[in-house]
Design a protein around this motif. Structure first.
Motif, PDB file in Angstrom:
ATOM      1  N   CYS A  50       0.841  -1.196   0.000  1.00 19.81           N
ATOM      2  CA  CYS A  50       0.000   0.000   0.000  1.00 19.81           C
ATOM      3  C   CYS A  50       0.875   1.246   0.000  1.00 19.81           C
ATOM      4  CB  CYS A  50      -0.913   0.007   1.218  1.00 19.81           C
ATOM      5  SG  CYS A  50      -2.177  -1.288   1.204  1.00 19.81           S
ATOM      6  N   HIS A  51       0.504   2.203  -0.836  1.00 24.68           N
ATOM      7  CA  HIS A  51       1.217   3.470  -0.937  1.00 24.68           C
ATOM      8  C   HIS A  51       0.201   4.580  -0.685  1.00 24.68           C
ATOM      9  CE1 HIS A  51       4.586   1.308  -2.951  1.00 24.68           C
ATOM     10  NE2 HIS A  51       3.606   0.609  -3.494  1.00 24.68           N
ATOM     11  N   TYR A  52      -0.104   4.813   0.566  1.00 27.96           N
ATOM     12  CA  TYR A  52      -1.081   5.829   0.928  1.00 27.96           C
ATOM     13  C   TYR A  52      -0.347   7.160   1.077  1.00 27.96           C
ATOM     14  CZ  TYR A  52      -5.196   2.869   1.696  1.00 27.96           C
ATOM     15  OH  TYR A  52      -6.280   2.045   1.519  1.00 27.96           O
ATOM     16  N   ILE A  53      -0.608   8.100   0.176  1.00 29.67           N
ATOM     17  CA  ILE A  53       0.082   9.382   0.193  1.00 29.67           C
ATOM     18  C   ILE A  53      -0.908  10.499   0.493  1.00 29.67           C
ATOM     19  CG2 ILE A  53       1.924   8.622  -1.351  1.00 29.67           C
ATOM     20  CD1 ILE A  53       0.500  10.039  -3.659  1.00 29.67           C
ATOM     21  N   TYR A  54      -0.388  11.581   1.070  1.00 30.47           N
ATOM     22  CA  TYR A  54      -1.255  12.723   1.339  1.00 30.47           C
ATOM     23  C   TYR A  54      -0.466  14.021   1.227  1.00 30.47           C
ATOM     24  CZ  TYR A  54       0.494  12.524   6.256  1.00 30.47           C
ATOM     25  OH  TYR A  54       1.263  12.509   7.392  1.00 30.47           O
ATOM     26  N   PHE A  75      -2.892 -11.370 -14.278  1.00 23.07           N
ATOM     27  CA  PHE A  75      -3.729 -10.184 -14.437  1.00 23.07           C
ATOM     28  C   PHE A  75      -2.943  -8.884 -14.561  1.00 23.07           C
ATOM     29  CE2 PHE A  75      -6.345 -13.280 -12.018  1.00 23.07           C
ATOM     30  CZ  PHE A  75      -7.327 -13.480 -12.978  1.00 23.07           C
ATOM     31  N   GLY A  76      -1.628  -8.964 -14.494  1.00 25.79           N
ATOM     32  CA  GLY A  76      -0.825  -7.775 -14.708  1.00 25.79           C
ATOM     33  C   GLY A  76      -0.403  -7.069 -13.431  1.00 25.79           C
ATOM     34  N   HIS A  77       0.219  -5.912 -13.625  1.00 29.79           N
ATOM     35  CA  HIS A  77       0.814  -5.125 -12.542  1.00 29.79           C
ATOM     36  C   HIS A  77       0.147  -3.756 -12.555  1.00 29.79           C
ATOM     37  CE1 HIS A  77       4.854  -3.476 -10.720  1.00 29.79           C
ATOM     38  NE2 HIS A  77       3.859  -3.475  -9.839  1.00 29.79           N
ATOM     39  N   ALA A  78      -0.524  -3.398 -11.477  1.00 31.41           N
ATOM     40  CA  ALA A  78      -1.302  -2.162 -11.469  1.00 31.41           C
ATOM     41  C   ALA A  78      -1.158  -1.429 -10.143  1.00 31.41           C
ATOM     42  CB  ALA A  78      -2.775  -2.466 -11.737  1.00 31.41           C
ATOM     43  N   LEU A  79      -1.379  -0.135 -10.204  1.00 36.09           N
ATOM     44  CA  LEU A  79      -1.455   0.718  -9.016  1.00 36.09           C
ATOM     45  C   LEU A  79      -2.872   1.287  -9.003  1.00 36.09           C
ATOM     46  CD1 LEU A  79       0.221   1.934  -6.659  1.00 36.09           C
ATOM     47  CD2 LEU A  79       0.713   3.888  -8.162  1.00 36.09           C
ATOM     48  N   ILE A  80      -3.654   0.920  -7.975  1.00 38.11           N
ATOM     49  CA  ILE A  80      -5.095   1.181  -8.001  1.00 38.11           C
ATOM     50  C   ILE A  80      -5.548   1.928  -6.747  1.00 38.11           C
ATOM     51  CG2 ILE A  80      -7.384   0.120  -8.184  1.00 38.11           C
ATOM     52  CD1 ILE A  80      -6.037  -2.340  -9.408  1.00 38.11           C
ATOM     53  N   SER A  81      -6.450   2.850  -6.945  1.00 39.83           N
ATOM     54  CA  SER A  81      -7.105   3.558  -5.843  1.00 39.83           C
ATOM     55  C   SER A  81      -8.617   3.419  -6.005  1.00 39.83           C
ATOM     56  CB  SER A  81      -6.722   5.036  -5.865  1.00 39.83           C
ATOM     57  OG  SER A  81      -7.371   5.741  -4.829  1.00 39.83           O
ATOM     58  N   THR A  82      -9.193   2.458  -5.349  1.00 42.85           N
ATOM     59  CA  THR A  82      -8.597   1.459  -4.479  1.00 42.85           C
ATOM     60  C   THR A  82      -9.204   0.107  -4.830  1.00 42.85           C
ATOM     61  OG1 THR A  82      -8.525   3.115  -2.709  1.00 42.85           O
ATOM     62  CG2 THR A  82      -8.196   0.849  -2.049  1.00 42.85           C
ATOM     63  N   HIS A 104       1.862  13.134  -8.343  1.00 43.92           N
ATOM     64  CA  HIS A 104       2.757  12.221  -7.626  1.00 43.92           C
ATOM     65  C   HIS A 104       2.339  10.756  -7.790  1.00 43.92           C
ATOM     66  CE1 HIS A 104       5.614  14.927  -5.713  1.00 43.92           C
ATOM     67  NE2 HIS A 104       4.622  15.798  -5.616  1.00 43.92           N
ATOM     68  N   ALA A 105       1.057  10.506  -7.970  1.00 44.80           N
ATOM     69  CA  ALA A 105       0.602   9.141  -8.232  1.00 44.80           C
ATOM     70  C   ALA A 105       1.136   8.658  -9.576  1.00 44.80           C
ATOM     71  CB  ALA A 105      -0.928   9.080  -8.217  1.00 44.80           C
ATOM     72  N   ILE A 106       1.108   9.522 -10.569  1.00 45.45           N
ATOM     73  CA  ILE A 106       1.639   9.181 -11.895  1.00 45.45           C
ATOM     74  C   ILE A 106       3.145   8.924 -11.812  1.00 45.45           C
ATOM     75  CG2 ILE A 106       2.089  10.102 -14.207  1.00 45.45           C
ATOM     76  CD1 ILE A 106      -0.660  11.542 -13.960  1.00 45.45           C
ATOM     77  N   MET A 119      -7.604   5.117 -10.972  1.00 48.82           N
ATOM     78  CA  MET A 119      -8.194   5.843  -9.851  1.00 48.82           C
ATOM     79  C   MET A 119      -9.713   5.879 -10.026  1.00 48.82           C
ATOM     80  SD  MET A 119      -5.434   8.763  -8.797  1.00 48.82           S
ATOM     81  CE  MET A 119      -5.184   9.543 -10.384  1.00 48.82           C
ATOM     82  N   ARG A 120     -10.415   5.353  -9.048  1.00 48.34           N
ATOM     83  CA  ARG A 120     -11.850   5.092  -9.168  1.00 48.34           C
ATOM     84  C   ARG A 120     -12.692   6.277  -8.688  1.00 48.34           C
ATOM     85  NH1 ARG A 120     -11.912  -1.412  -7.473  1.00 48.34           N
ATOM     86  NH2 ARG A 120     -10.602  -2.049  -9.245  1.00 48.34           N
ATOM     87  N   TYR A 121     -12.621   7.334  -9.455  1.00 43.14           N
ATOM     88  CA  TYR A 121     -13.398   8.528  -9.123  1.00 43.14           C
ATOM     89  C   TYR A 121     -14.886   8.315  -9.416  1.00 43.14           C
ATOM     90  CZ  TYR A 121      -9.281  11.588  -8.665  1.00 43.14           C
ATOM     91  OH  TYR A 121      -8.113  12.198  -8.253  1.00 43.14           O
ATOM     92  N   PRO A 122     -15.755   8.818  -8.539  1.00 41.10           N
ATOM     93  CA  PRO A 122     -17.178   8.808  -8.846  1.00 41.10           C
ATOM     94  C   PRO A 122     -17.608  10.041  -9.634  1.00 41.10           C
ATOM     95  CG  PRO A 122     -16.851   9.498  -6.577  1.00 41.10           C
ATOM     96  CD  PRO A 122     -15.483   9.182  -7.134  1.00 41.10           C
ATOM     97  N   PHE A 123     -16.656  10.949  -9.884  1.00 41.46           N
ATOM     98  CA  PHE A 123     -16.961  12.187 -10.596  1.00 41.46           C
ATOM     99  C   PHE A 123     -15.915  12.409 -11.685  1.00 41.46           C
ATOM    100  CE2 PHE A 123     -14.804  13.012  -6.555  1.00 41.46           C
ATOM    101  CZ  PHE A 123     -13.603  13.566  -6.988  1.00 41.46           C
ATOM    102  N   ALA A 124     -16.257  13.266 -12.653  1.00 42.00           N
ATOM    103  CA  ALA A 124     -15.373  13.510 -13.793  1.00 42.00           C
ATOM    104  C   ALA A 124     -14.146  14.317 -13.376  1.00 42.00           C
ATOM    105  CB  ALA A 124     -16.132  14.248 -14.902  1.00 42.00           C
TER     106      ALA A 124
END
Length: 348
Positions: A50-54, A75-82, A104-106, A119-124
């Motif tokens: 886990c890479h929790y950044i703030y 299934f590959g190698h991914a960085l996911i939120s979350t 910084h995530a990129i 990144m699983r945004y619920p908004f655009a």
């Protein structure tokens, strides 16, 4: 401008985690899935990094971003939120803090050499370094002020189904029985051809989130036929892992379950919103949720490709998974529970 922010990585300090969670509690974009409890559960149950950044400004948190690294030959190698969550991405109090953390995530995604960042945004979003993919929708509605009015608000055809279920001598209980929830859920997803999570995952969620998590189980003749593990946050109820056994369809026990959960959330948890979660667009679950009268709201998941040449497609609708799904549906339940966790840890 993003020059005035400092980047920090969340450690194991309880005080630091509490400050993070307090910030999530305080802003509209902070969801249940931004809480640090997910970091502890994912690390303990699945062993993912886990890479929790703030971001901070004048030593105050102004934005948080939970990130989890998943690495699999299949299934590959991914960085996911979350992973394992419906929502993710940055939760911040300004656009500049959001851009700072996305940047910084990129950079982290390139440093780790992943196939892609998700990144699983619920908004655009409007970040030109991110590519949007809207393949899922969420469903939900405001809870009416009484069980009678909740029932009255359900779309006519589905309301008749719920009323039918109320005549089927079903009972329900609300407790922390994650074993029953897992037993029902694991059989349900086996029937769909999907690998199930380990039982310890359900137990870990209950242990971590305490009163923010419970299980509603529907029984017929003292035998569980449907069960759902739900979360409660910011006056919302989120039924998250639910399913039914073979008899559930004839008994309408899933319909009974969700109606009773709405009533329980209103009367016992002081909730005012029912979040029915995400579904793949035009899938069976998508169409079922619409029968309640809820309209789909697009989820604006954002991607940045690093090594991958195309956006990922881990959907069960992907033709290359059809043989696997049909094979999985034929497995004995006990075997699916045994080997499912080795695959599901990369499918959240």
């Amino acid at each position: 401008m993003t020059d005035n922010y400092q980047l920090r990585k969340l450690g194991d300090s309880k005080q630091e985690s509490q400050q993070w969670d307090d910030f999530v509690d305080s802003i509209d974009t902070g969801t249940f899935f931004h809480l640090t409890g997910w970091k502890r559960v994912i690390e303990t149950v699945y062993g993912h990094s886990c890479h929790y950044i703030y971001a901070t400004s004048n030593n105050n948190i102004v934005g948080v971003l939970p990130l989890v690294e998943q690495k699999s030959r299949l299934f590959g190698h991914a960085l996911i939120s979350t992973p394992f969550c419906v929502y993710g991405g940055v939760a911040a109090n300004s656009e500049s803090a959001t851009l700072f953390l996305e940047k910084h995530a990129i950079e982290l995604a390139h440093k780790l050499g992943v196939d892609y960042l998700e990144m699983r945004y619920p908004f655009a979003r409007t970040n030109p370094d991110l590519t949007e993919k809207c393949a899922h929708s969420s469903f939900g509605w405001e809870l009416a002020d009484s069980p009678e009015n909740i029932l009255a608000g359900i779309k006519k055809k589905q309301r008749a189904v719920v009323r039918h279920s109320l005549k089927n001598d079903l009972s329900f209980r609300v407790d922390h029985d994650t074993k029953t929830a897992y037993d029902v859920y694991s059989e349900s997803v086996r029937n769909l051809g999907t690998p199930v999570f380990p039982q310890k995952y359900f137990a870990a969620l209950q242990q971590e989130f305490g009163e923010k998590c419970d299980v509603l189980t529907v029984e017929k003749d003292q035998k569980a036929v449907s069960s759902v593990l739900s979360f409660y946050y910011k006056k919302q109820v989120l039924p998250f892992y639910g399913g039914g056994l073979f008899d559930a369809r004839a008994l309408k026990s899933n319909d009974f379950m969700y109606y009773q959960l709405m009533c329980h959330a209103l009367e016992s948890k002081n909730c005012n919103f029912f979040d029915f979660g995400r579904s793949k667009d035009e899938s069976g679950a998508f169409k079922y949720k619409r029968t309640w009268g809820m309209e789909p709201v697009a989820l604006h998941y954002q991607f940045h490709l690093v090594k991958a040449e195309a956006l990922p497609n881990l959907s069960p609708n992907n033709p290359k998974y059809q043989f696997f799904i049909k094979m999985w549906q034929k497995l004995p339940v006990w075997l699916s529970r045994r080997i499912g966790p080795f695959l599901s840890k990369y499918l959240g």
